[in-house]
Design a protein around this motif. Structure first.
Motif, PDB file in Angstrom:
ATOM      1  N   VAL A 297       0.853  -1.187   0.000  1.00 51.53           N
ATOM      2  CA  VAL A 297       0.000   0.000   0.000  1.00 51.53           C
ATOM      3  C   VAL A 297       0.891   1.240   0.000  1.00 51.53           C
ATOM      4  O   VAL A 297       1.801   1.363   0.819  1.00 51.53           O
ATOM      5  N   LEU A 298       0.622   2.146  -0.932  1.00 57.04           N
ATOM      6  CA  LEU A 298       1.345   3.414  -1.007  1.00 57.04           C
ATOM      7  C   LEU A 298       0.470   4.495  -0.365  1.00 57.04           C
ATOM      8  O   LEU A 298      -0.622   4.795  -0.861  1.00 57.04           O
ATOM      9  N   PHE A 299       0.935   5.050   0.739  1.00 58.15           N
ATOM     10  CA  PHE A 299       0.267   6.189   1.364  1.00 58.15           C
ATOM     11  C   PHE A 299       0.887   7.466   0.796  1.00 58.15           C
ATOM     12  O   PHE A 299       2.104   7.666   0.911  1.00 58.15           O
ATOM     13  N   THR A 300       0.071   8.312   0.171  1.00 56.98           N
ATOM     14  CA  THR A 300       0.599   9.591  -0.309  1.00 56.98           C
ATOM     15  C   THR A 300       0.964  10.462   0.898  1.00 56.98           C
ATOM     16  O   THR A 300       0.609  10.160   2.030  1.00 56.98           O
TER      17      THR A 300
ATOM     18  N   PRO B 244       6.781  12.388   3.790  1.00 57.78           N
ATOM     19  CA  PRO B 244       6.768  11.987   2.385  1.00 57.78           C
ATOM     20  C   PRO B 244       5.753  10.864   2.161  1.00 57.78           C
ATOM     21  O   PRO B 244       5.189  10.314   3.113  1.00 57.78           O
ATOM     22  N   SER B 245       5.533  10.538   0.905  1.00 60.69           N
ATOM     23  CA  SER B 245       4.800   9.318   0.584  1.00 60.69           C
ATOM     24  C   SER B 245       5.663   8.112   0.955  1.00 60.69           C
ATOM     25  O   SER B 245       6.883   8.214   1.036  1.00 60.69           O
ATOM     26  N   LEU B 246       5.014   6.970   1.195  1.00 59.34           N
ATOM     27  CA  LEU B 246       5.782   5.764   1.517  1.00 59.34           C
ATOM     28  C   LEU B 246       4.997   4.514   1.157  1.00 59.34           C
ATOM     29  O   LEU B 246       3.767   4.528   1.102  1.00 59.34           O
ATOM     30  N   ILE B 247       5.731   3.450   0.876  1.00 55.47           N
ATOM     31  CA  ILE B 247       5.123   2.156   0.575  1.00 55.47           C
ATOM     32  C   ILE B 247       5.298   1.239   1.778  1.00 55.47           C
ATOM     33  O   ILE B 247       6.396   1.113   2.318  1.00 55.47           O
TER      34      ILE B 247
END
Length: 438
Positions: free
Chosen positions: A224-227, A424-427
């Motif tokens: 899941v990528l959280f913006t 930042p965004s993160l996976i």
């Protein structure tokens, strides 16, 4: 409305302190806050209204026979009435140590720059025009604001410090009705000096492009990528776990983990008093704020606390004593919270995913101190073979924050302010996803 108004022309604080001591208090402090905001509102693509809002509040805290009393007044203040109320309230409380700071530096340069209303209006028109040029059927609402706030703290130990804080903020939503399908994309900025309407519009346009098609959601355990604006959900739990008060209560799972790994080694979390629009020279107890690394390369380094909590922990105050409201006592809080970004762009993160989910907006709040969360996705997208293929609906993501942060795969370089959190965004690997195919 500048800092000089609270330091030279206004003698209310000194009068309150003098009256408190004459009335039998052994110590007292006065906290004053004044704000002036000028919001500009756009509705249905057009300028709707301009406003000017002004507020002023004063809080008096005193101790008599070691017992604290706190009273608050807004606008015009009768000093004698405030002192009498605070003294009456002190009779209802138990004695406590009197912990007040002494003077260290009386004033600070103003933080930020005032921006005329005409500039705010032009920024709003520019952002709406950029979106409407690409999507004429989209309806935009937005507000743009310049807020000037002056804070002063004075006490009977000689402390007298003040600063003026000017922040610019904007919020924008784009609503797109497609038959029975309703889409709302929103984003915002908080800055000092200048807002960036083109950047804001482009962020919203990118989401509209991704949402052109509705697609079935993925299910099971997936990346899941959280913006950057959604990742704040994870950091709220971390902030609670780093709170010295939670450590004293043994409510934090990290209470006994100082010097040990608690999250992925790629993560470094810190505060910086001079960083961004939430910079702050001193806390609400008059203690200078300080740079502090909470977690370095995944290893827990520090907790944060106010005077009382810090003394009980044996670490002293970290300059993190803040009032949740004018009528509240100082308690451990964060003025800003930063996550060190990585080097990959958002597009790079997306290209790393074979089959995954982007979470951009959520319904409801995140997890508590336990870290367990189950969130409904308000705006999310499916990724296949490194490409966004469309928007997902009726989808839920569940997991545990502490476990998830041990499974961070990649950090983005696109850090941005979401409230007072710079992330930042993160996976994250392996979160549980459920959804309904339409």
């Amino acid at each position: 409305m500048g800092s000089e108004n609270l330091s030279q022309e206004d003698t209310l604080a000194e009068h309150l302190l003098e009256l408190a001591i004459k009335s039998g208090a052994e110590a007292a402090e006065v906290y004053q806050s004044r704000s002036l905001s000028r919001p500009v509102f756009f509705e249905a693509n057009r300028l709707k209204q301009l406003e000017t809002n002004q507020s002023e509040g004063t809080a008096l805290r005193l101790w008599r026979n070691g017992c604290p009393g706190l009273t608050v007044a807004y606008g015009y203040v009768q000093a004698q009435v405030m002192v009498e109320r605070a003294l009456a309230l002190s009779q209802l409380n138990q004695p406590e140590p009197v912990e007040l700071g002494s003077n260290f530096q009386p004033s600070y340069p103003d933080l930020g720059e005032n921006v005329p209303i005409e500039v705010l209006v032009n920024w709003g028109k520019e952002a709406i025009a950029l979106i409407r040029d690409a999507y004429p059927e989209v309806v935009c609402n937005s507000d743009w604001e310049c807020d000037v706030e002056t804070t002063r703290l004075v006490n009977t130990k000689g402390l007298d410090c003040h600063y003026t804080d000017t922040t610019l903020s904007c919020y924008m939503s784009a609503e797109w009705v497609r038959g029975d399908d309703f889409l709302s994309v929103s984003d915002g900025q908080t800055q000092r000096g200048e807002l960036q309407p083109e950047k804001l519009a482009n962020q919203i346009l990118q989401r509209l492009i991704w949402a052109r098609e509705n697609v079935p959601p993925p299910t099971g355990r997936i990346p899941v990528l959280f913006t950057s604006k959604a990742a704040d959900m994870l950091w709220g739990t971390v902030q609670a776990a780093l709170n010295g008060k939670r450590v004293l209560e043994v409510a934090s799972p990290w209470a006994e983990r100082l010097g040990k790994p608690v999250i992925a080694s790629s993560l470094t979390l810190y505060q910086d008093p001079e960083a961004g629009p939430y910079s702050c020279p001193f806390d609400d107890e008059g203690t200078p704020t300080q740079s502090l690394v909470f977690i370095q390369n995944g290893i827990l380094q520090h907790f944060y606390g106010d005077r009382t909590t810090g003394n009980q922990l044996g670490i002293g105050t970290t300059g993190n004593g803040f009032r949740p409201g004018l009528g509240s006592y100082p308690t451990p809080g964060l003025f800003n919270f930063l996550i060190q970004p990585g080097s990959a762009s958002l597009q790079d993160l997306i290209q790393q995913m074979d089959d995954g989910l982007i979470v951009d907006q959520m319904l409801g709040s995140g997890s508590g101190i336990s870290g367990d969360f189950s969130i409904n996705i308000d705006l999310g997208y499916r990724v296949q073979n490194g490409q966004v293929i469309g928007r997902v609906k009726d989808t839920m993501v569940a997991g545990n924050v502490y476990t998830a942060l041990k499974q961070v795969v990649t950090l983005g370089s696109d850090a941005d302010w979401n409230g007072s959190c710079y992330t930042p965004s993160l996976i994250v690997e392996g979160l549980s996803t459920t959804g309904r195919s339409n």
